[in-house]
Scaffold this motif. Structure first.
Motif, short mmCIF file in Angstrom:
data_model
loop_
_atom_site.label_atom_id
_atom_site.label_comp_id
_atom_site.label_asym_id
_atom_site.label_seq_id
_atom_site.Cartn_x
_atom_site.Cartn_y
_atom_site.Cartn_z
N ILE A 1 0.84 -1.19 0.00
CA ILE A 1 0.00 0.00 0.00
C ILE A 1 0.87 1.24 0.00
O ILE A 1 1.73 1.40 0.87
CB ILE A 1 -0.92 0.03 1.25
CG1 ILE A 1 -1.86 -1.17 1.24
CG2 ILE A 1 -1.70 1.34 1.33
CD1 ILE A 1 -2.64 -1.34 2.53
N ALA A 2 0.66 2.12 -0.98
CA ALA A 2 1.37 3.40 -1.01
C ALA A 2 0.71 4.37 -0.04
O ALA A 2 1.38 5.02 0.75
CB ALA A 2 1.37 3.98 -2.42
N GLN A 3 -0.61 4.46 -0.12
CA GLN A 3 -1.39 5.31 0.78
C GLN A 3 -2.86 4.93 0.65
O GLN A 3 -3.25 4.27 -0.31
CB GLN A 3 -1.20 6.78 0.47
CG GLN A 3 -1.76 7.21 -0.87
CD GLN A 3 -1.65 8.71 -1.09
OE1 GLN A 3 -1.75 9.49 -0.16
NE2 GLN A 3 -1.47 9.10 -2.34
N ILE A 4 -3.65 5.36 1.61
CA ILE A 4 -5.09 5.19 1.56
C ILE A 4 -5.70 6.58 1.61
O ILE A 4 -5.39 7.38 2.49
CB ILE A 4 -5.62 4.33 2.72
CG1 ILE A 4 -5.02 2.92 2.63
CG2 ILE A 4 -7.16 4.27 2.68
CD1 ILE A 4 -5.37 2.01 3.78
N ILE A 5 -6.55 6.86 0.63
CA ILE A 5 -7.21 8.16 0.54
C ILE A 5 -8.68 7.96 0.86
O ILE A 5 -9.33 7.09 0.27
CB ILE A 5 -7.08 8.75 -0.88
CG1 ILE A 5 -5.62 8.77 -1.34
CG2 ILE A 5 -7.70 10.14 -0.94
CD1 ILE A 5 -5.45 8.96 -2.83
N SER A 6 -9.21 8.75 1.77
CA SER A 6 -10.62 8.69 2.13
C SER A 6 -11.23 10.07 1.97
O SER A 6 -10.68 11.06 2.48
CB SER A 6 -10.78 8.22 3.58
OG SER A 6 -10.24 6.93 3.74
N ASP A 7 -12.34 10.15 1.24
CA ASP A 7 -12.99 11.43 0.99
C ASP A 7 -14.36 11.15 0.38
O ASP A 7 -14.78 9.99 0.29
CB ASP A 7 -12.13 12.28 0.05
CG ASP A 7 -12.29 13.78 0.30
OD1 ASP A 7 -13.40 14.21 0.67
OD2 ASP A 7 -11.31 14.51 0.13
N THR A 8 -15.01 12.18 -0.09
CA THR A 8 -16.29 11.98 -0.77
C THR A 8 -16.01 11.24 -2.08
O THR A 8 -14.92 11.34 -2.65
CB THR A 8 -16.96 13.32 -1.10
OG1 THR A 8 -16.15 14.03 -2.03
CG2 THR A 8 -17.20 14.16 0.16
N PRO A 9 -17.00 10.51 -2.58
CA PRO A 9 -16.78 9.82 -3.86
C PRO A 9 -16.33 10.75 -4.99
O PRO A 9 -15.42 10.40 -5.74
CB PRO A 9 -18.14 9.18 -4.15
CG PRO A 9 -18.69 8.90 -2.78
CD PRO A 9 -18.27 10.10 -1.96
N ASN A 10 -16.93 11.94 -5.10
CA ASN A 10 -16.53 12.86 -6.17
C ASN A 10 -15.07 13.28 -6.05
O ASN A 10 -14.35 13.36 -7.05
CB ASN A 10 -17.43 14.10 -6.20
CG ASN A 10 -18.75 13.82 -6.89
OD1 ASN A 10 -18.85 12.93 -7.73
ND2 ASN A 10 -19.76 14.59 -6.54
N LYS A 11 -14.63 13.57 -4.84
CA LYS A 11 -13.23 13.98 -4.65
C LYS A 11 -12.28 12.81 -4.89
O LYS A 11 -11.19 13.00 -5.46
CB LYS A 11 -13.03 14.59 -3.27
CG LYS A 11 -13.67 15.97 -3.16
CD LYS A 11 -13.44 16.59 -1.81
CE LYS A 11 -14.10 17.97 -1.74
NZ LYS A 11 -14.01 18.56 -0.42
N ILE A 12 -12.68 11.63 -4.47
CA ILE A 12 -11.85 10.44 -4.72
C ILE A 12 -11.70 10.22 -6.22
O ILE A 12 -10.61 9.98 -6.73
CB ILE A 12 -12.42 9.19 -4.02
CG1 ILE A 12 -12.27 9.30 -2.50
CG2 ILE A 12 -11.78 7.90 -4.55
CD1 ILE A 12 -10.85 9.24 -1.98
N TRP A 13 -12.81 10.32 -6.96
CA TRP A 13 -12.73 10.13 -8.41
C TRP A 13 -11.81 11.17 -9.04
O TRP A 13 -10.98 10.83 -9.88
CB TRP A 13 -14.11 10.16 -9.05
CG TRP A 13 -14.01 9.95 -10.53
CD1 TRP A 13 -14.09 10.89 -11.51
CD2 TRP A 13 -13.72 8.71 -11.20
NE1 TRP A 13 -13.89 10.32 -12.75
CE2 TRP A 13 -13.65 8.98 -12.58
CE3 TRP A 13 -13.51 7.41 -10.76
CZ2 TRP A 13 -13.40 8.00 -13.53
CZ3 TRP A 13 -13.25 6.42 -11.70
CH2 TRP A 13 -13.19 6.72 -13.06
N SER A 14 -11.95 12.41 -8.63
CA SER A 14 -11.11 13.48 -9.19
C SER A 14 -9.62 13.19 -8.99
O SER A 14 -8.81 13.44 -9.88
CB SER A 14 -11.45 14.83 -8.56
OG SER A 14 -12.74 15.22 -8.94
N ARG A 15 -9.28 12.64 -7.84
CA ARG A 15 -7.87 12.38 -7.53
C ARG A 15 -7.34 11.10 -8.16
O ARG A 15 -6.12 10.97 -8.35
CB ARG A 15 -7.68 12.30 -6.01
CG ARG A 15 -7.83 13.64 -5.34
CD ARG A 15 -7.59 13.56 -3.86
NE ARG A 15 -6.20 13.19 -3.55
CZ ARG A 15 -5.74 13.04 -2.31
NH1 ARG A 15 -6.53 13.24 -1.28
NH2 ARG A 15 -4.49 12.70 -2.11
N THR A 16 -8.22 10.14 -8.46
CA THR A 16 -7.74 8.81 -8.86
C THR A 16 -8.13 8.36 -10.26
O THR A 16 -7.69 7.30 -10.69
CB THR A 16 -8.27 7.75 -7.87
OG1 THR A 16 -9.70 7.70 -7.96
CG2 THR A 16 -7.85 8.05 -6.44
#
Length: 152
Positions: free
Chosen positions: A81-96
């Motif tokens: 695992i490099a990192q775990i990102i937790s946020d709203t679905p829209n923000k997660i999609w934008s980042r990933t």
């Protein structure tokens, strides 16, 4: 025995169990059930994030063991695992989205109605030379619905 003592014993046995679930470097491993097409995309490097609605509670997880669910039904590899990102679905999609390995539609359907989304970023991937039967990793041989901690 007092309730406090029972609770304390429960914590101690849980701690001992968690210690047995570490890899040789002291990193905890978790087995994730992943659809075969997504498992292959992770192993090939095309999918750089694994998305989850719920994460394991243990904080020191470093290694994800990949169980490719049916029809494959095998443990096929692992990744750090490099990192775990937790946020709203829209923000997660934008980042990933560039390394998501899935369509926006699939992502939206998966997280429909959820306020929180998690993205596990893949670092180093190791494909097993020979896929392993689940029973060699989990004594029960029963695939987890989402994840489970695994013992040495």
């Amino acid at each position: 025995m007092a309730p406090f003592e029972l609770a304390h014993i429960g914590c101690a046995s849980r701690l001992a169990r968690l210690r047995n679930e570490l890899d040789p470097k002291g990193n905890m491993k978790v087995l994730l059930s992943i659809k075969p097409e997504f498992a292959e995309k992770i192993l090939s490097g095309e999918k750089k994030y694994e998305f989850r609605k719920v994460l394991p509670k243990a904080q020191d997880i470093k290694i994800i063991v990949i169980y490719a669910s049916q029809p494959t039904g095998k443990v096929v590899g692992e990744f750090e695992i490099a990192q775990i990102i937790s946020d709203t679905p829209n923000k997660i999609w934008s980042r990933t989205k560039e390394g998501a390995g899935i369509s926006r539609r699939y992502f939206d359907e998966y997280f429909a109605g959820k306020a929180l989304a998690h993205a596990i970023q893949v670092r180093t991937v190791k494909r097993y030379a020979r896929p392993r039967a689940l029973g060699t990793v989990l004594p029960s041989g029963i695939a987890p619905q989402s994840f489970c901690y695994i013992k040495k």
